[in-house]
Design a protein around this motif. Sequence first.
Motif, PDB file in Angstrom:
ATOM      1  N   PRO A 170       0.733  -1.199   0.158  1.00 16.14           N
ATOM      2  CA  PRO A 170      -0.057  -0.055  -0.017  1.00 16.14           C
ATOM      3  C   PRO A 170       0.826   1.366   0.121  1.00 16.14           C
ATOM      4  O   PRO A 170       0.231   2.450   0.255  1.00 16.14           O
ATOM      5  N   ASN A 229      -4.470   1.833   0.396  1.00 19.07           N
ATOM      6  CA  ASN A 229      -5.034   0.614   1.017  1.00 19.07           C
ATOM      7  C   ASN A 229      -5.870  -0.137  -0.077  1.00 19.07           C
ATOM      8  O   ASN A 229      -5.754  -1.295  -0.468  1.00 19.07           O
ATOM      9  N   HIS A 254     -10.253  -2.410   7.981  1.00 15.22           N
ATOM     10  CA  HIS A 254     -10.263  -1.142   8.415  1.00 15.22           C
ATOM     11  C   HIS A 254     -11.392  -0.640   9.149  1.00 15.22           C
ATOM     12  O   HIS A 254     -11.296   0.069  10.425  1.00 15.22           O
TER      13      HIS A 254
END
Lengths: 420, 420
Positions: free
Chosen positions: B71, B114, B103
Motif C-alpha cells: 500500500p 490501501n 479497517h
Amino acid sequence: MQAEIIAVGTEILLGQITDTNSPLVARLLATLDIDTYYQTVVGDNRERLLSALEIASERADLIITIGGLGPTPDDLTKQTVSEFVKQTLIEDQPALDKILDYHQRTQRPMSINNRLQALYMADGQPLLNETGFAVGCFYQNPNGPDVLLLPGPPWELEPMLVKHALPVLAENYQQSGVLFSRVLRFYGIGESRLVTQLANLIENQTNPTVAPYAKAHEVTLRITAQAKTTDAAIKLIDEMEADIMAEVGDYFYGYGDDFSLEECVGDLLINSNLHITAAESMTSGLFQSTLGKVAGISQVFDGGLVTYSPATKIALLDVDPEVIEEHGVVSEATACAMAVGAQKKLGADIAISFTGVASGELEGHEAGTVWIGIAFEDDPVQAFLYHFGTERQKNRERAVMAGLDLIRRTILGLPSVEYK
Amino acid sequence: MQAEIIAVGTEILLGQITDTNSPLVARLLATLDIDTYYQTVVGDNRERLLSALEIASERADLIITIGGLGPTPDDLTKQTVSEFVKQTLIEDQPALDKILDYHQRTQRPMSINNRLQALYMADGQPLLNETGFAVGCFYQNPNGPDVLLLPGPPWELEPMLVKHALPVLAENYQQSGVLFSRVLRFYGIGESRLVTQLANLIENQTNPTVAPYAKAHEVTLRITAQAKTTDAAIKLIDEMEADIMAEVGDYFYGYGDDFSLEECVGDLLINSNLHITAAESMTSGLFQSTLGKVAGISQVFDGGLVTYSPATKIALLDVDPEVIEEHGVVSEATACAMAVGAQKKLGADIAISFTGVASGELEGHEAGTVWIGIAFEDDPVQAFLYHFGTERQKNRERAVMAGLDLIRRTILGLPSVEYK
C-alpha cells in the motif's frame, strides 16, 4: 557511479541455495556510494553469461560477478568475462604457489583445473583469496565498464571483498566524503500511515534520504546522508531525525538494524532491576517466550504462568471465581485480577496479563478482542482494550507486541497512544 | 517453457534483506517442468522495472514479478506491469471487502493506497492472498509473455504460490493429463542426510519427481506425478511414497503443505482427549505458545508454568530443593521432578518439562544441552538428553520440536530414534 551484480551459479537459479552474497556486496558498495540498480542471477552457461554481461555493460560503470572461479568444469566465469572484455589470462605466482604447495603437502593429485584458479586478467589486478584458492580480479576497462570478479563461497567472498576488493574500489572511485546511515524503529503505527504522515519528508529529500521498511508488526526508517565528513553527515541525519520525530516521535522506540521491541523492554527491565512476570491466556506463553529471546533476561525474569482455562486462572492465579462469573474471561476485571495474582504469586515488580479471543468467538466478543492488564509496583492495577484482526497467530503476536509497548510506556512514564 | 523471475524491491537491491522468495519460486516452478534461466532484482522504480520487463520479455515465455503490491507509494509493480502489457486494472471485490472489513473492524483510517491492493489486471485472473491484503494476478498475454504477479512478504507469497498460482500455471501450461503432488513431512533427520539416503530415488526419477525442501528444523519431500488421470498419478505417487518410507519412514510424521509437528501433536491430543501441561525453563514458554497455535487446543490444554529460576521450580512445581542441590538444574532428576510437579499441579494426563542451556554455559554444561522430561498417565516418569547447537533461539526452537516429537512417539507407542 553505478554497479551491477551478476551472481553466477546454476544452483542459485534452481533455488537449491539462497544467494546471500549479492546483498552483502550491495550493502558494502553502498558505503562507497556505489549504487546497484540491478542484480542478475544466471546459470553456469557461457552464452547466457555473455548475454547478461552485454546487458549489464549498457547500464553500469562496474560489473561485479560472483562465483564460477572454482576448479570444476562448470566454473567458467573468469574465462567468459575475459573473453567479453578481450583480456588474456595470466598466472598469479603467489596464488599458484599456494595451490602447488597444498597439493604437495596433502599429496593430492593436481589437475589442470586446479591450476586455472590462479589465473587473472593480464591488465587487471589479482585479489588475494585468503580462505580459498581461486584468485579474484579487478580490471579497469578503457573500453567499457570495469569488472570485478569475486568467488562464490561466502567464506571466500567476504574476506576478499572487505580486505582487498573494497580498498581497490575506494582508491579508484571514491569521490570524496562519506556515506552514513541510521535506522529508527517504530511500533504502533503501520507502514502506510507512517509514510503518509511523512510524505513530504520522504519524497522531497535527496540528502539525506529516508527509506521506510515494514517488518513484522513494526516499521523502520533508514536515514542515509552523504557529506564531506562523518560529522557533517551525522548533522544532516540529526536534523532529519528531529523533523521525523516531530511528526511520529510518539511511536519511536529505538535505533538500529538489529534491535527489537523485546530487547528494548528487556534492557529497560535489566537496567532498572525490575523483576517481571506474566499471566497468559490467549497468548499461551508467547509473551514469555518472546521475552526469553533477550540474553541476560534471567536476571529479572524468574518465571510465570500460562492460564488458558478459567479453572487455571482460579487455581494458579487466585482469581476470584465471582469475577469471572460476573464479568467473563475477556474483561477488564479478569485481566486486572490475573495481573495482580501473578504479581503476588511471583513476588514481581511488574506483572502483565493477556486475556482475549485469538480466533473464533468467545463470550460474544469477536476474534482480536484482547484485554492486557498491568500491575506495576504499588500503582493501581490497570487494563487496556485492544482490537486486532481475525488471524489466530497474528492476534497473539500483536497482543505480545502491544504488551511489550505497554511495559515500555509504563516504566518510562510515557502516555499511551492510539495505535494506527 | 522458460520463466524469468523479477524480484522488485529497493531493500533487496540495497542488501537490507535477502531474497528468499526467488529460490522458492524457482524450486516450485521446476516441479511443473518450467525452467528459469535468469533472475533479476530491480528497485521500486518504474523506468528500471520497465527496462527489466523489456529484457525479460525477449527471453522468457512467463515473467514472474515478486513484490511491490503493497500500500505504500513505493509499491508500483502492479501499475508498471499493467502499463507494460497494456492492461487496465480493476478491483477484485472479495479482496476489497477484506480490506474494508479490516479497517472498519480495527477502526483504522483507510487511505486510497490501501484500496489499491485490491486491483488486478482486467483480462487476468486474481489470486487470493490468504495471509495479506494485496491480491496477486496471472495474465495470459496474447501479445507477449504471460505475467504472474506475486506479493513480496514471504508469508504471503508462499501460500498464494502453492495454493493458487501453481494450480493455475499447471492448468495453463501442462501438456496433457493431470499433475498431482503430495507433500511428506519428516522430523529428526536433516536435509542433506535425507537426500543422501534417498539419492537414487531423487536423482533417477523423472515421473514422479521428488523435491526435498528444508524448513525450520524439519524437511519436506514433494512428490509430483504427471499422468492421464488423477488415479494414475496417485498410483505413481503411492509407489514412490512406499519406496521413500522403506528408507526414512522412521522420521515421517504427516502429510501436507500446511501441516506442522505441533498440529500433528495437537490433533493426537484432542482426538485421544489427553490433557497436557508443561513446565518450561530454558524454553521460557515457547512450547506452550507453539502448542497454542493449534486451533481447538483449549479442549486439552488448560495451562502450564514457566519456571525460569530454580526458586520458581521449587515454589510453583514443588520440586524438592535437594534434587536441584544434588543434581543441578540441568539434569535428568530435575527434568523428571518438573514433569511430575506440573502433572500433579494441573491434574493433566501428560506433562512435559524442559531444562537446559540455551546459550552460554550453566553448571559446566555447554549451550545446547537440554533435558526433556515426560510424565505420561501413570507410567514411570522419564527424561531424555539432547545436544543441540550454540544459538540461543535455535536451541529453544529445537528443544520444542524434540518435545513435540517425544509426545507424539509416547502417545503412539513408537520407539525413539536417533536424530541425524
